[in-house]
Design a protein around this motif. Structure first.
Motif, PDB file in Angstrom:
ATOM      1  N   LEU A  50      65.539  -5.471 -25.188  1.00 58.17           N
ATOM      2  CA  LEU A  50      65.988  -4.079 -25.194  1.00 58.17           C
ATOM      3  C   LEU A  50      66.399  -3.641 -26.595  1.00 58.17           C
ATOM      4  N   PHE A  51      67.037  -4.551 -27.332  1.00 57.31           N
ATOM      5  CA  PHE A  51      67.410  -4.239 -28.724  1.00 57.31           C
ATOM      6  C   PHE A  51      66.169  -3.980 -29.564  1.00 57.31           C
ATOM      7  N   LEU A  52      65.140  -4.837 -29.417  1.00 57.83           N
ATOM      8  CA  LEU A  52      63.903  -4.658 -30.180  1.00 57.83           C
ATOM      9  C   LEU A  52      63.205  -3.356 -29.793  1.00 57.83           C
ATOM     10  N   ALA A  53      63.288  -2.987 -28.516  1.00 57.23           N
ATOM     11  CA  ALA A  53      62.675  -1.731 -28.073  1.00 57.23           C
ATOM     12  C   ALA A  53      63.344  -0.539 -28.744  1.00 57.23           C
ATOM     13  N   VAL A  72      56.477  -0.320 -23.939  1.00 55.85           N
ATOM     14  CA  VAL A  72      56.487  -0.643 -22.505  1.00 55.85           C
ATOM     15  C   VAL A  72      56.719  -2.130 -22.295  1.00 55.85           C
ATOM     16  N   THR A  73      56.092  -2.957 -23.126  1.00 59.69           N
ATOM     17  CA  THR A  73      56.251  -4.408 -23.012  1.00 59.69           C
ATOM     18  C   THR A  73      57.704  -4.822 -23.205  1.00 59.69           C
ATOM     19  N   LEU A  74      58.318  -4.335 -24.266  1.00 59.41           N
ATOM     20  CA  LEU A  74      59.698  -4.731 -24.563  1.00 59.41           C
ATOM     21  C   LEU A  74      60.671  -4.218 -23.498  1.00 59.41           C
ATOM     22  N   LEU A  75      60.498  -2.971 -23.075  1.00 56.60           N
ATOM     23  CA  LEU A  75      61.381  -2.430 -22.035  1.00 56.60           C
ATOM     24  C   LEU A  75      61.206  -3.160 -20.707  1.00 56.60           C
ATOM     25  N   THR A  76      59.953  -3.480 -20.365  1.00 61.19           N
ATOM     26  CA  THR A  76      59.694  -4.186 -19.112  1.00 61.19           C
ATOM     27  C   THR A  76      60.273  -5.591 -19.140  1.00 61.19           C
ATOM     28  N   ILE A  77      60.114  -6.273 -20.273  1.00 61.01           N
ATOM     29  CA  ILE A  77      60.716  -7.613 -20.399  1.00 61.01           C
ATOM     30  C   ILE A  77      62.222  -7.526 -20.232  1.00 61.01           C
ATOM     31  N   GLY A  78      62.835  -6.501 -20.837  1.00 61.01           N
ATOM     32  CA  GLY A  78      64.281  -6.355 -20.736  1.00 61.01           C
ATOM     33  C   GLY A  78      64.756  -6.201 -19.304  1.00 61.01           C
ATOM     34  N   VAL A  79      64.096  -5.324 -18.538  1.00 60.10           N
ATOM     35  CA  VAL A  79      64.508  -5.079 -17.155  1.00 60.10           C
ATOM     36  C   VAL A  79      64.137  -6.263 -16.259  1.00 60.10           C
TER      37      VAL A  79
END
Length: 360
Positions: free
Chosen positions: A17-20, A41-48
């Motif tokens: 989420l920080f990287l996003a 989308v990849t970074l946000l999806t990984i975060g959730v």
């Protein structure tokens, strides 16, 4: 209750989420591209999804909500990764290819979420899919689609990573190492999903703990490789720039002092700009400062003259650049500057040691 939380995945969620957010802020003024959108989308999806997995044991009694989020969002994640792979393979992604990737991801995500209430929502709390018995059609479809899509998506990333390694080693070795890390991480996850998914569907009991033990290593390789791919080259360039600034520091200081340059403005510039300014100011100083000599000087002799400030205002005397050994290209000029900078550092050290010895 907190001891049931998988803190590795929570940490992964926070980092993602920080990287996003960092990526969004850094690229806010740039033109939006398919690659930028897919990365976000990849970074946000990984975060959730990682948050859902990390707290899955806490939400298992609430209709296995964490399990549903983890599996369903991985459909979106693999689709985003597939789009990233396409942006790396094609300069301009064919519209049909892009649409097929998006439709495929959407259908898989729909199947995973649709089979969740039928297979898991009203089942007892489930924290390990390998222990579901008996299997109902919804669970079988869910597990088959989940594992096959992961394997297929990771294989695309694995193939791309290793196909680019030979080209990157010569140009960008850090990116090549990052691709190797991502490739091995993907290969590990492909193996885990193949064994676990096949075991559940076929009904073969496996030692799940042994199979899942290396997942932390595979995850570290993927995340570390992705981070290195995103920031490694920039970080290395910054380190090299600062090291070169340190190398040029003494020569820059001496030449600037002798030519009365405005040194106070340097610290207001970024490192890359300061390095360019260092080269320019040093080159200007070598082309304007003059030394009283009738013959060509060695680099060591010029360094001694600069350290002691032995320059002249005689317009008939040669400039330092003329007194130095001849150069014919810009690259030779840069090599000469670094050689002269090295001799200036050595000369200052010798003066310091000599002063300490005399003082004693």
């Amino acid at each position: 209750m907190l001891d049931k939380v998988n803190w590795i995945f929570i940490a992964l969620a926070v980092v993602s989420l920080f990287l996003a957010v960092e990526r969004t802020v850094r690229l806010k003024d740039q033109r939006e591209t398919v690659n930028h959108q897919a990365m976000s989308v990849t970074l946000l999806t990984i975060g959730v999804a990682a948050s859902a997995y990390g707290t899955m044991t806490l939400t298992a009694s609430f209709y296995n909500f964490g399990l549903a989020m983890w599996h369903g969002l991985l459909g979106i994640l693999i689709g985003a990764l597939e789009v990233i792979v396409l942006t790396l393979r094609f300069e301009q992604i064919p519209r049909l290819t892009l649409r097929l990737a998006l439709v495929r991801s959407g259908l898989v995500t729909l199947v995973l979420f649709a089979t969740w209430p039928l297979g898991f929502a009203w089942a007892p709390p489930i924290s390990d899919l390998t222990k579901i018995d008996p299997l109902n059609p919804a669970v079988v479809l869910h597990i088959a689609v989940f594992h096959l899509y992961i394997i297929w998506g990771l294989f695309q990333l694995l193939r791309l990573s290793f196909s680019r390694v030979p080209r990157e080693f010569g140009r960008r070795p850090i990116s090549a190492v990052a691709l190797v890390m991502v490739g091995f991480g993907c290969a590990g996850f492909i193996w885990v999903n193949s064994v676990l998914g096949g075991s559940v569907l076929i009904g073969i009991h496996q030692n799940v703990a042994i199979i899942r033990d290396p997942t932390g290593i595979f995850l570290s390789l993927c995340v570390g490789g992705a981070a290195l791919l995103g920031f490694g080259e920039r970080a290395w360039a910054a380190i090299v720039t600062r090291y070169r600034l340190w190398q040029l520091g003494k020569l820059w200081e001496v030449s600037g002092h002798l030519s009365s340059s405005e040194l106070q403005l340097r610290m207001q510039l970024p490192a890359s700009a300061r390095m360019q300014r260092a080269y320019i100011e040093i080159s200007d100083a070598l082309s304007t400062l003059r030394v009283d000599t009738k013959h060509q000087l060695t680099v060591q002799e010029v360094a001694v003259l600069l350290i002691h400030g032995e320059t002249t205002d005689d317009r008939l005397a040669p400039t330092i650049s003329q007194a130095l050994p001849p150069r014919s290209t810009r690259l030779e000029d840069l090599h000469m500057i670094h050689t002269l900078a090295k001799e200036c550092r050595k000369g200052k050290k010798r003066e310091l040691f000599s002063w300490l010895h005399d003082d004693r």
